[in-house]
Motif scaffolding. Structure first.
Motif, PDB file in Angstrom:
ATOM      1  N   GLU A  91       1.555  -0.974   0.258  1.00 26.29           N
ATOM      2  CA  GLU A  91      -0.218  -0.028  -0.301  1.00 26.29           C
ATOM      3  C   GLU A  91       0.949   1.025   0.473  1.00 26.29           C
ATOM      4  O   GLU A  91       2.380   1.104   0.334  1.00 26.29           O
ATOM      5  CB  GLU A  91      -0.400  -0.634   1.071  1.00 26.29           C
ATOM      6  CG  GLU A  91      -2.486  -1.205   1.371  1.00 26.29           C
ATOM      7  CD  GLU A  91      -2.622  -0.915   1.956  1.00 26.29           C
ATOM      8  OE1 GLU A  91      -2.464   0.162   2.884  1.00 26.29           O
ATOM      9  OE2 GLU A  91      -3.792  -2.312   2.764  1.00 26.29           O
TER      10      GLU A  91
ATOM     11  N   SER B  79       2.190   2.579  13.488  1.00 26.39           N
ATOM     12  CA  SER B  79       2.185   3.148  12.277  1.00 26.39           C
ATOM     13  C   SER B  79       1.794   4.682  12.766  1.00 26.39           C
ATOM     14  O   SER B  79       1.267   5.512  12.041  1.00 26.39           O
ATOM     15  CB  SER B  79       0.928   2.877  11.692  1.00 26.39           C
ATOM     16  OG  SER B  79       1.217   1.390  10.916  1.00 26.39           O
TER      17      SER B  79
ATOM     18  N   GLN C 240       1.522   8.096  10.691  1.00 22.66           N
ATOM     19  CA  GLN C 240      -0.237   9.424  11.097  1.00 22.66           C
ATOM     20  C   GLN C 240       0.598  10.466  11.603  1.00 22.66           C
ATOM     21  O   GLN C 240      -0.297  11.215  11.243  1.00 22.66           O
ATOM     22  CB  GLN C 240      -1.265   8.763  12.185  1.00 22.66           C
ATOM     23  CG  GLN C 240      -2.082   9.183  11.788  1.00 22.66           C
ATOM     24  CD  GLN C 240      -2.966   8.482  10.364  1.00 22.66           C
ATOM     25  OE1 GLN C 240      -2.711   9.244   9.498  1.00 22.66           O
ATOM     26  NE2 GLN C 240      -3.883   7.583  10.573  1.00 22.66           N
TER      27      GLN C 240
ATOM     28  N   SER D  16      -2.741  13.231   3.091  1.00 23.32           N
ATOM     29  CA  SER D  16      -4.168  12.274   3.516  1.00 23.32           C
ATOM     30  C   SER D  16      -4.438  11.503   4.421  1.00 23.32           C
ATOM     31  O   SER D  16      -2.815  10.985   4.664  1.00 23.32           O
ATOM     32  CB  SER D  16      -5.123  11.827   2.275  1.00 23.32           C
ATOM     33  OG  SER D  16      -3.972  11.278   1.933  1.00 23.32           O
ATOM     34  N   SER D  17      -5.432  10.634   5.147  1.00 22.92           N
ATOM     35  CA  SER D  17      -4.582   9.615   6.199  1.00 22.92           C
ATOM     36  C   SER D  17      -4.438   8.905   6.448  1.00 22.92           C
ATOM     37  O   SER D  17      -4.444   7.836   4.580  1.00 22.92           O
ATOM     38  CB  SER D  17      -6.065   9.939   7.208  1.00 22.92           C
ATOM     39  OG  SER D  17      -6.568  11.184   7.888  1.00 22.92           O
ATOM     40  N   MET D  18      -3.746   8.177   6.966  1.00 25.04           N
ATOM     41  CA  MET D  18      -3.156   6.611   6.591  1.00 25.04           C
ATOM     42  C   MET D  18      -4.257   5.860   7.051  1.00 25.04           C
ATOM     43  O   MET D  18      -5.209   6.171   7.911  1.00 25.04           O
ATOM     44  CB  MET D  18      -2.087   6.608   7.526  1.00 25.04           C
ATOM     45  CG  MET D  18      -0.782   7.364   7.346  1.00 25.04           C
ATOM     46  SD  MET D  18      -0.431   7.433   6.052  1.00 25.04           S
ATOM     47  CE  MET D  18       0.331   5.876   5.443  1.00 25.04           C
ATOM     48  N   SER D  19      -4.787   4.877   6.870  1.00 22.00           N
ATOM     49  CA  SER D  19      -5.255   3.929   6.644  1.00 22.00           C
ATOM     50  C   SER D  19      -5.092   2.996   7.982  1.00 22.00           C
ATOM     51  O   SER D  19      -6.191   2.654   8.759  1.00 22.00           O
ATOM     52  CB  SER D  19      -5.157   2.585   6.581  1.00 22.00           C
ATOM     53  OG  SER D  19      -5.736   2.419   4.972  1.00 22.00           O
ATOM     54  N   TYR D  20      -3.725   3.281   9.011  1.00 22.11           N
ATOM     55  CA  TYR D  20      -3.993   2.534   9.940  1.00 22.11           C
ATOM     56  C   TYR D  20      -2.665   4.134  11.076  1.00 22.11           C
ATOM     57  O   TYR D  20      -2.455   4.572  10.658  1.00 22.11           O
ATOM     58  CB  TYR D  20      -3.175   1.666   9.781  1.00 22.11           C
ATOM     59  CG  TYR D  20      -3.439   0.436   9.467  1.00 22.11           C
ATOM     60  CD1 TYR D  20      -4.016  -0.338  10.478  1.00 22.11           C
ATOM     61  CD2 TYR D  20      -3.018   0.509   8.085  1.00 22.11           C
ATOM     62  CE1 TYR D  20      -4.917  -2.023   9.064  1.00 22.11           C
ATOM     63  CE2 TYR D  20      -3.715  -0.761   7.321  1.00 22.11           C
ATOM     64  CZ  TYR D  20      -4.687  -1.277   8.242  1.00 22.11           C
ATOM     65  OH  TYR D  20      -5.400  -3.043   7.881  1.00 22.11           O
TER      66      TYR D  20
END
Length: 407
Positions: free
Chosen positions: A239, A385, A389, A398-402
């Motif tokens: 990712e 993570s 973030q 943009s925000s991370m997924s974790y």
């Protein structure tokens, strides 16, 4: 001007994590056991009896240890006025390897299972070896086993020179390692071979993190030495990391030092600085801090803590390395600008007092130095993570997924 500097003290764990039982690592404690070793070695003329790391302690490292273990490391005192915030983090990735740790720091934890070559002898499948032999036109190979990087050279180095056959070996990590002599086999030929093996593994759907080129020199058993020309041929992150986000969303720069570029398969990296050895890496880090422009991440891995001292279970060497880093740390701090963020962390543990030679599943420290934040204990971070973030929040990405931002 916004800039972030991530310094990974490779393998510097701070105590076994809550899931350590899954890895047979309950009781491991890289930092604590090194401090204990120094304290108990006070009769040794080469040691004072205390691990001397005053600058890391001023950043809150000792206080952090106290928060986790309710006791200070041997020979150290609690500091009431630290100069940075501090936290400890759990790894949520399924493994305790280098790639998983670094990718999780960058916001992409590895929640799937890597493939491994598990056998002690005849580690690699016959089918795979036959394809490698045929497609890469090899007349033979040596090794084909689990081994340490030094033992494999003692066992097969002389035969390699006589036959020119590469040495194949693996470890508890998801790796295919190839050792060849720089002079007799050739460095470029070794890289070409590893690149070919990487392609074959991918074509056959082997989910192996890295093919590692391990060049060495010397001509006799017990005199072989691995050189600084190691190169990792890694799978790319699955990712988008915070590194790539900075490039894509802010046209930013990501400067990689040490083996960082290899770990990320050069994805999300704008410039790679080849630097080997703790002293050189520290000096080059200071240079890159001074040269860094707006919207830049400088990402450094200090591999010696892991590869030279951790895996080889050299407690005294690890201690001296920490003391040397600490001595040079003010040079890094003094190079920072007012708005900069400095993050000192680790990617896993590698307790030099632990059995075997493998990494250890441990909490990692996060020392977060930023002049415009209150210096506080930031608690237990549930994933590495949180670092990514925090960086994404700082750069308005943009925000991370974790992860959850610490700022």
């Amino acid at each position: 001007m916004k800039r972030v500097f991530i310094l990974v003290l490779d393998s510097f764990g701070i105590g076994y994590s809550q899931d350590a039982m899954k890895f047979n690592d309950v009781g491991s404690n890289t930092f604590g056991h090194i401090a204990e070793f120094c304290y108990l070695s006070k009769a040794n003329k080469n040691r004072s009896g205390v691990l001397k790391i005053p600058n890391l302690l001023s950043l809150g490292l000792g206080n952090l240890y106290y928060k986790i273990h309710n006791i200070m490391p041997d020979g150290m005192n609690y500091i009431h006025y630290v100069i940075s915030s501090y936290a400890f983090a759990s790894e949520i990735s399924t493994a305790k390897d280098t790639s998983s740790g670094h990718w999780e720091i960058a916001g992409v934890p590895v929640l799937f299972q890597w493939d491994y070559f598990k056998k002690k002898c005849n580690s690699f499948p016959d089918k795979l070896l036959k394809i490698i032999m045929k497609e890469l036109k090899l007349s033979g190979y040596l090794g084909n086993c689990h081994a340490s990087g030094t033992d494999i050279l003692d066992n097969f180095g002389e035969m390699h020179i006589r036959t020119n056959n590469p040495i194949f070996y693996t470890s508890s990590d998801s790796v295919f390692q190839v050792a060849c002599h720089e002079k007799f086999f050739g460095l470029n030929e070794l890289y070409k071979l590893c690149l070919g093996i990487r392609k074959i593994l991918d074509d056959l759907n082997f989910n192996i993190t890295r093919v590692i080129a391990r060049p060495f020199i010397g001509e006799k058993k017990f005199s072989f030495i691995r050189t600084g020309h190691r190169k990792d041929f890694s799978k790319p992150p699955h990712e988008k990391t915070v590194l790539q986000k900075l490039i894509d969303e802010k046209n930013g720069k990501v400067i990689a030092l040490g083996k960082i570029s290899d770990i990320f398969a050069n994805v999300g990296i704008t410039k790679n600085i080849h630097s080997v050895g703790l002293r050189n890496l520290i000096n080059d880090t200071v240079i890159q801090i001074k040269q860094a422009v707006d919207n830049t991440i400088v990402f450094v891995n200090f591999v010696d803590f892991d590869s030279i001292w951790g895996h080889r279970r050299d407690v005294a060497g690890y201690a001296k390395g920490l003391e040397f880093f600490d001595k040079k740390l003010p040079n890094i701090l003094h190079a920072l600008n007012e708005n900069d963020i400095l993050i000192i962390t680790a990617d896993h543990g590698c307790d030099p007092t632990w059995s075997g030679t493998d990494h250890t599943r441990e909490y990692t420290p996060i020392l977060l130095y930023h002049q415009h934040t209150k210096n506080v204990f930031l608690g237990h971070r549930k994933t590495f993570s949180d670092i990514a973030q925090t960086i994404a929040n700082y750069f308005d990405l943009s925000s991370m997924s974790y992860g959850v931002s610490m700022l």
